[in-house]
Design an enzyme around this catalytic site. Structure first.
Site, PDB file in Angstrom:
ATOM      1  N   GLY A  97      -5.915   9.309  -9.096  1.00 61.91           N
ATOM      2  CA  GLY A  97      -4.589   8.827  -9.408  1.00 61.91           C
ATOM      3  C   GLY A  97      -4.053   7.837  -8.393  1.00 61.91           C
ATOM      4  O   GLY A  97      -4.797   7.050  -7.802  1.00 61.91           O
ATOM      5  N   HIS A  98      -2.739   7.890  -8.182  1.00 65.43           N
ATOM      6  CA  HIS A  98      -2.032   6.897  -7.379  1.00 65.43           C
ATOM      7  C   HIS A  98      -2.488   6.923  -5.920  1.00 65.43           C
ATOM      8  O   HIS A  98      -2.920   5.907  -5.375  1.00 65.43           O
ATOM      9  CB  HIS A  98      -0.527   7.170  -7.490  1.00 65.43           C
ATOM     10  CG  HIS A  98       0.349   6.112  -6.895  1.00 65.43           C
ATOM     11  ND1 HIS A  98       0.350   4.805  -7.333  1.00 65.43           N
ATOM     12  CD2 HIS A  98       1.262   6.168  -5.888  1.00 65.43           C
ATOM     13  CE1 HIS A  98       1.230   4.101  -6.633  1.00 65.43           C
ATOM     14  NE2 HIS A  98       1.793   4.913  -5.744  1.00 65.43           N
ATOM     15  N   PHE A  99      -2.389   8.075  -5.278  1.00 68.22           N
ATOM     16  CA  PHE A  99      -2.797   8.199  -3.876  1.00 68.22           C
ATOM     17  C   PHE A  99      -4.288   8.550  -3.820  1.00 68.22           C
ATOM     18  O   PHE A  99      -4.686   9.657  -3.476  1.00 68.22           O
ATOM     19  CB  PHE A  99      -1.941   9.246  -3.161  1.00 68.22           C
ATOM     20  CG  PHE A  99      -0.582   8.742  -2.781  1.00 68.22           C
ATOM     21  CD1 PHE A  99      -0.402   7.917  -1.673  1.00 68.22           C
ATOM     22  CD2 PHE A  99       0.538   9.070  -3.530  1.00 68.22           C
ATOM     23  CE1 PHE A  99       0.855   7.439  -1.320  1.00 68.22           C
ATOM     24  CE2 PHE A  99       1.806   8.603  -3.190  1.00 68.22           C
ATOM     25  CZ  PHE A  99       1.965   7.786  -2.073  1.00 68.22           C
TER      26      PHE A  99
END
Length: 322
Positions: free
Chosen positions: A297-299
């Protein structure tokens, strides 16, 4: 009591283990990976304290790690030691984040242009004349603005879920697009959900391949800083100003086409904030970019560090330290 047969068996086993140990290759202590010293520094730039993490050899090629929302240089805590064996790593906290000053929003310009100016002042004060840039989330527009100021200083780019194309602004951005186009107190307040604990945890947890790798210390670090008195208005100023980055996308893309910096794109494909649709267009303007979509995902560094850190180090070794 031990029988003679059991004693003989144990002795034979011990002899085999000793022989195997003697035959195994021995790695000299000097050949093992060093553990670099990490320094937590600060500098005053235009009257504002900018905190930053610094590690690695002072004469090594510089790698500038640019943080995203809602965190700080803390997001790079695991990557920094991995790169600092060979590279001079600098990871600043923007004003309003981490350990940097957080002046009241009505007394300080919270904008991406101002952040780029302050980071430029910081790296100049440190003496960095050339640097590779890690561009993530908010770090992308800050770093790309730096590149427009000093294109000759950019030795390479590592793009991780950092947007420069309108294709990457999906449904998540709809409330912000309303505020960019017709800002009112009501459109501003509708963005306040972005600083809540639920959204902070969502950013770290959503789309991750292995949720057990996500350290809860992340949101326990970030959320109290978001909850500081006055910080909500700081973040709302930045959410509104993000629209100024979109207006610069054509200039960022022109920089890519003209200068063709060595580029590694390593992107969490499950990110709802900066989805993979924003990664693909880089290949139009940077046809030689190395391109990787990861199941995260994002991180992405939180659960794919074991994949990303060697990939980034290898890229820098080939393109920057050659």
């Amino acid at each position: 009591m031990l029988t003679d047969a059991l004693r003989a068996s144990l002795a034979a086993t011990a002899l085999l283990l000793a022989s195997a140990a003697a035959a195994a290759p021995r790695i000299p202590v000097t050949a093992q990976r060093p553990v670099p010293a990490i320094h937590y520094q600060s500098a005053v730039i235009d009257g504002v304290k900018i905190a930053y993490v610094e590690a690695g050899p002072a004469n090594g090629p510089v790698v500038l790690l640019l943080q995203g929302f809602p965190t700080s240089s803390h997001q790079f805590r695991n990557l920094i030691p991995y790169l600092a064996d060979r590279y001079h790593v600098i990871a600043p906290d923007y004003p309003g984040f981490g350990e940097s000053d957080a002046p009241a929003h009505d007394k300080f310009e919270y904008s991406f242009g101002h952040y780029a100016t302050l980071v430029d002042g910081l790296v100049s004060q440190i003496g960095a004349k050339r640097y590779a840039i890690y561009l993530f989330d908010y770090g992308a527009p800050v770093g790309f603005r730096l590149a427009l100021k000093h294109p000759e200083r950019v030795s390479a780019m590592i793009v991780q879920n950092g947007n420069a194309y309108v294709e990457g602004l999906g449904a998540f951005w709809d409330p912000m697009k309303v505020d960019w186009a017709h800002p009112t107190p009501a459109t501003r307040e509708k963005l306040a959900f972005l600083v809540t604990p639920e959204t902070t945890k969502f950013q770290y947890q959503d789309g991750m391949e292995d949720g057990s790798r996500i350290d809860p210390a992340n949101w326990r670090h970030d959320q109290p800083l978001l909850d500081r008195p006055g910080n909500k208005d700081i973040q709302l100023d930045l959410f509104h100003d993000y629209g100024s980055n979109v207006a610069l996308y054509p200039r960022f893309q022109a920089f890519f086409r003209q200068y063709q910096p060595p580029t590694l794109i390593v992107w969490g494909k499950n990110d709802k904030i900066f989805p993979a649709a924003g990664a693909e267009p880089y290949r139009r303007d940077l046809p030689n970019a190395e391109y990787h979509l990861l199941d995260t995902g994002h991180f992405a560094l939180e659960d794919q560090l074991q994949v990303m850190a060697p990939m980034i180090h290898d890229f820098l070794d080939r393109k920057v330290a050659k």
